[in-house]
Design a protein around this motif. Structure first.
Motif, mmCIF file in Angstrom:
data_model
loop_
_atom_site.group_PDB
_atom_site.id
_atom_site.type_symbol
_atom_site.label_atom_id
_atom_site.label_comp_id
_atom_site.label_asym_id
_atom_site.label_seq_id
_atom_site.Cartn_x
_atom_site.Cartn_y
_atom_site.Cartn_z
ATOM 1 N N PRO A 138 0.925 -1.337 0.001
ATOM 2 C CA PRO A 138 0.171 -0.078 0.104
ATOM 3 C C PRO A 138 0.915 1.137 -0.045
ATOM 4 O O PRO A 138 0.456 2.119 -0.779
ATOM 5 C CB PRO A 138 -0.624 0.106 1.248
ATOM 6 N N CYS B 111 -10.435 -4.163 8.081
ATOM 7 C CA CYS B 111 -9.929 -3.363 9.392
ATOM 8 C C CYS B 111 -8.645 -2.684 8.713
ATOM 9 O O CYS B 111 -8.328 -1.722 9.428
ATOM 10 C CB CYS B 111 -9.443 -4.269 10.355
ATOM 11 N N SER B 112 -8.266 -2.617 7.642
ATOM 12 C CA SER B 112 -7.213 -1.762 7.063
ATOM 13 C C SER B 112 -7.829 -0.424 6.636
ATOM 14 O O SER B 112 -7.311 0.335 5.900
ATOM 15 C CB SER B 112 -6.257 -2.544 6.131
ATOM 16 N N VAL C 93 -9.694 2.011 7.081
ATOM 17 C CA VAL C 93 -9.443 3.469 7.660
ATOM 18 C C VAL C 93 -8.087 4.066 7.716
ATOM 19 O O VAL C 93 -7.960 5.045 6.993
ATOM 20 C CB VAL C 93 -10.100 3.783 9.331
ATOM 21 N N PRO C 94 -6.960 3.116 8.119
ATOM 22 C CA PRO C 94 -5.791 3.579 8.071
ATOM 23 C C PRO C 94 -5.288 3.874 6.598
ATOM 24 O O PRO C 94 -4.402 4.757 6.413
ATOM 25 C CB PRO C 94 -4.801 2.512 8.714
ATOM 26 N N LEU C 95 -5.779 3.083 5.713
ATOM 27 C CA LEU C 95 -5.428 3.225 4.262
ATOM 28 C C LEU C 95 -5.898 4.331 3.582
ATOM 29 O O LEU C 95 -5.477 5.204 2.952
ATOM 30 C CB LEU C 95 -6.056 1.867 3.513
ATOM 31 N N ILE D 196 -6.987 7.030 5.443
ATOM 32 C CA ILE D 196 -6.183 8.372 5.900
ATOM 33 C C ILE D 196 -4.874 8.466 5.204
ATOM 34 O O ILE D 196 -4.491 9.540 4.834
ATOM 35 C CB ILE D 196 -6.010 8.098 7.543
ATOM 36 N N TRP E 251 -11.547 15.535 10.944
ATOM 37 C CA TRP E 251 -10.141 15.275 11.594
ATOM 38 C C TRP E 251 -9.204 14.530 10.665
ATOM 39 O O TRP E 251 -8.045 14.593 11.034
ATOM 40 C CB TRP E 251 -10.416 14.600 12.881
ATOM 41 N N MET F 208 -4.773 15.177 10.279
ATOM 42 C CA MET F 208 -3.839 14.172 10.601
ATOM 43 C C MET F 208 -2.366 14.519 10.095
ATOM 44 O O MET F 208 -2.236 14.916 9.092
ATOM 45 C CB MET F 208 -4.282 12.938 9.923
ATOM 46 N N GLU G 47 -2.720 -18.332 5.867
ATOM 47 C CA GLU G 47 -3.656 -17.285 6.512
ATOM 48 C C GLU G 47 -4.946 -17.274 5.495
ATOM 49 O O GLU G 47 -5.996 -17.296 6.232
ATOM 50 C CB GLU G 47 -3.087 -15.909 6.623
ATOM 51 N N PRO H 67 -6.744 -1.647 14.512
ATOM 52 C CA PRO H 67 -7.908 -1.282 15.400
ATOM 53 C C PRO H 67 -8.652 -2.228 16.160
ATOM 54 O O PRO H 67 -9.639 -1.951 16.451
ATOM 55 C CB PRO H 67 -8.829 -1.165 14.072
ATOM 56 N N CYS I 87 -8.744 -5.901 15.478
ATOM 57 C CA CYS I 87 -9.404 -7.107 15.075
ATOM 58 C C CYS I 87 -8.550 -8.124 15.145
ATOM 59 O O CYS I 87 -7.543 -8.219 16.076
ATOM 60 C CB CYS I 87 -9.475 -6.970 13.228
ATOM 61 N N ARG J 215 -6.534 -10.192 13.907
ATOM 62 C CA ARG J 215 -5.376 -10.186 13.208
ATOM 63 C C ARG J 215 -4.448 -9.658 14.298
ATOM 64 O O ARG J 215 -3.317 -9.842 14.395
ATOM 65 C CB ARG J 215 -5.305 -10.259 12.000
ATOM 66 N N TYR K 123 -5.986 5.697 15.279
ATOM 67 C CA TYR K 123 -5.885 5.695 13.825
ATOM 68 C C TYR K 123 -4.802 7.005 13.753
ATOM 69 O O TYR K 123 -3.985 7.023 12.642
ATOM 70 C CB TYR K 123 -7.025 6.126 13.077
ATOM 71 N N MET L 55 -1.099 5.403 13.698
ATOM 72 C CA MET L 55 -0.877 4.761 12.410
ATOM 73 C C MET L 55 -0.669 5.698 11.245
ATOM 74 O O MET L 55 0.235 5.491 10.675
ATOM 75 C CB MET L 55 -2.382 3.706 11.905
ATOM 76 N N ALA M 112 -1.594 -0.641 6.431
ATOM 77 C CA ALA M 112 -2.278 -1.866 6.466
ATOM 78 C C ALA M 112 -2.021 -2.262 7.897
ATOM 79 O O ALA M 112 -0.752 -2.342 8.242
ATOM 80 C CB ALA M 112 -1.622 -2.861 5.328
ATOM 81 N N THR M 113 -3.113 -3.097 8.391
ATOM 82 C CA THR M 113 -2.975 -3.511 9.739
ATOM 83 C C THR M 113 -2.980 -5.003 9.607
ATOM 84 O O THR M 113 -3.612 -5.756 8.730
ATOM 85 C CB THR M 113 -4.045 -3.075 10.667
ATOM 86 N N SER N 125 3.953 -4.554 8.188
ATOM 87 C CA SER N 125 2.881 -3.945 7.960
ATOM 88 C C SER N 125 1.894 -4.913 7.328
ATOM 89 O O SER N 125 2.377 -5.533 6.196
ATOM 90 C CB SER N 125 2.844 -2.805 7.351
ATOM 91 N N ARG O 243 0.469 -7.770 7.751
ATOM 92 C CA ARG O 243 0.647 -9.473 8.003
ATOM 93 C C ARG O 243 0.887 -9.716 9.714
ATOM 94 O O ARG O 243 1.318 -8.974 10.394
ATOM 95 C CB ARG O 243 1.396 -9.877 7.136
ATOM 96 N N ILE O 244 0.571 -10.894 9.876
ATOM 97 C CA ILE O 244 0.762 -11.671 11.116
ATOM 98 C C ILE O 244 2.218 -12.211 10.920
ATOM 99 O O ILE O 244 2.437 -13.286 10.295
ATOM 100 C CB ILE O 244 -0.109 -12.583 11.617
#
Lengths: 354, 79
Positions: free
Chosen positions: A94, A125-126, A128-130, A132, A201, A205, A231, B9, B11, B13, B40, B43, B50-51, B63, B65-66
């Motif tokens: 990303p 779950c990614s 939002v950070p993506l 922003i 907001w 950032m 996975e 956030p 989750c 993972r 956030y 981050m 990517a989380t 970033s 992945r686990i």
């Protein structure tokens, strides 16, 4: 080269021991998998009628043969493709996508964002950070949304299932129309100038840039690809097996053309209904495709089926709830409406043309 | 003292990633500051998109992945 006897304490992915041996092992495994893949239809037939001794042409025989053929086929394909995409993703991060998109103008940006979205790792779950990260780097809102539509909708798991169960034509149609929806919907939202409907907001950032790490070794890339297989396939396989089991039941027991009356081409309301039904269904995308494949065989129209799958994958309620943190309701509603409109057009178009 | 941040956030993972890092730190008896950050803002400031993610002393090292325990050991300089 000395061998270390204690293999427990040695990180296997990070040492460069015997790379040729590993590569040879990988090629051998791939060769066995391909050989097995080509023989799956025969193996399934042999087990169904010669080992279990079910009657040919019976409902049960037909269902069992379908199941024994489709499950290993889809799982083998899934492992292969997820591995290759996992390998590609060690280049296409990303962070790179953002750097690449930051300088792009709107229309080109939408196209590139949708294409980049195919292979970029994404989980909701990614989102939002993506979001922003993209906005703060100066990627236009519409371009960011093209990416956010394409990334989950046009993904390798959906494409593998479509290819495995419907063939390359439907997979290509899905890929092409999915990308088109992502491009057009993102571009449209860009034209509507909806920046003020992003939570304020986000613009305040302080955005940093993650440093580019040391160049990765091939052994590390392969290790990441293997981790992706563990996975992703580890997560979706129960849905695939369950989906194919239900699909096998439909395949064996539901009469052909049973669905033609209410999921066929003539039922105009089937497409909107399929889109609405798809919204609350979320993580079961991997399980829904096998079921839908069986429905198609029983007289459901392709456009309706495509619309249903796209809605399941692209319009998910949990993702909307997550995006609410950065987008105001008006923008979320516009997002849903634009994507839903695109899916409707695709559904009606295929029902009309095919 | 090293500061290790596990970012995500909240989750499953991300929780799994925290568990892996915690396990490595505890078994090695490492004196580090281990935190789980779900904001956030953090981050964004780190440039993580990517989380789950891991940052050591404010630098993103994992970033999206686990990671496996071996990799975390390697990143923390334990081998």
């Amino acid at each position: 080269m000395t061998t270390i006897p204690d293999t427990e304490s040695k990180p296997p992915e990070l040492t460069q021991d015997r790379p040729l041996l590993r590569l040879a092992g990988g090629i051998l495994a791939a060769a066995i998998a391909i050989a097995l893949y080509t023989q799956l239809a025969r193996i399934a037939e042999f087990i169904t009628y010669s080992v279990i001794r079910l009657a040919r042409g019976s409902h049960l025989g037909s269902a069992v043969e379908f199941f024994l053929y489709e499950v290993p086929k889809v799982l083998l394909l899934l492992v292969g493709v997820v591995f290759v995409v996992g390998l590609l993703r060690t280049w296409l991060t990303p962070e790179r996508a953002r750097r690449f998109l930051a300088g792009k103008r709107e229309s080109t940006g939408n196209v590139v964002a949708a294409l980049v979205g195919i292979a970029t790792p994404f989980c909701s779950c990614s989102a939002v950070p993506l979001f922003i990260g993209f906005i703060s780097a100066g990627v236009p809102l519409g371009v960011t949304l093209s990416f956010l539509i394409s990334a989950p909708m046009v993904n390798e798991v959906a494409l593998v299932l479509l290819f495995g169960l419907f063939g390359w034509k439907v997979a290509a149609l899905y890929l092409g129309t999915g990308l088109t929806i992502a491009i057009v919907a993102g571009w449209t939202i860009g034209r509507l100038k909806m920046e003020r409907h992003v939570e304020p907001w986000v613009y305040t950032m302080q955005a940093g840039e993650a440093p580019e790490g040391a160049p990765k070794l091939w052994s590390e890339r392969f290790a990441e690809a293997r981790a992706a297989v563990r996975e992703i396939v580890g997560k979706v396989w129960p849905y695939v097996v369950l989906g194919i089991a239900v699909g096998a039941g439909i395949h064996g027991y539901v009469p052909t053309n049973f669905l033609a009356s209410f999921m066929g081409k003539d039922a105009w309301w089937a497409v909107p209904l399929a889109v609405v039904l798809g919204v609350p269904m979320y993580s079961n995308a991997a399980g829904i495709i096998p079921i839908v494949q069986a429905l198609l065989g029983k007289g459901a129209a392709l456009g309706t089926v495509l619309a249903f799958m796209m809605s399941v994958i692209a319009l998910s309620l949990p993702e909307m709830i997550i995006l609410r943190k950065v987008l105001r309701p008006v923008l979320i509603a516009t997002f849903v409406a634009t994507v839903a409109a695109g899916i409707l057009v695709v559904g009606f178009l295929f029902n009309a043309v095919l | 003292m090293q500061r290790i941040e596990v970012l995500g956030p909240g989750c499953t993972r991300c929780k799994e990633t925290y568990r892996v890092v915690q396990h490595v730190v505890e078994t090695a008896g490492l004196q580090v500051e281990l935190v789980k950050d779900e904001s956030y803002e953090r981050m964004a400031a780190l440039g993580l998109m990517a989380t789950p993610g891991i940052a050591i002393d404010g630098k993103v090292v994992v970033s999206g992945r686990i990671p496996k325990a071996e990799e975390v050991r390697h990143l923390l300089g334990i081998s």
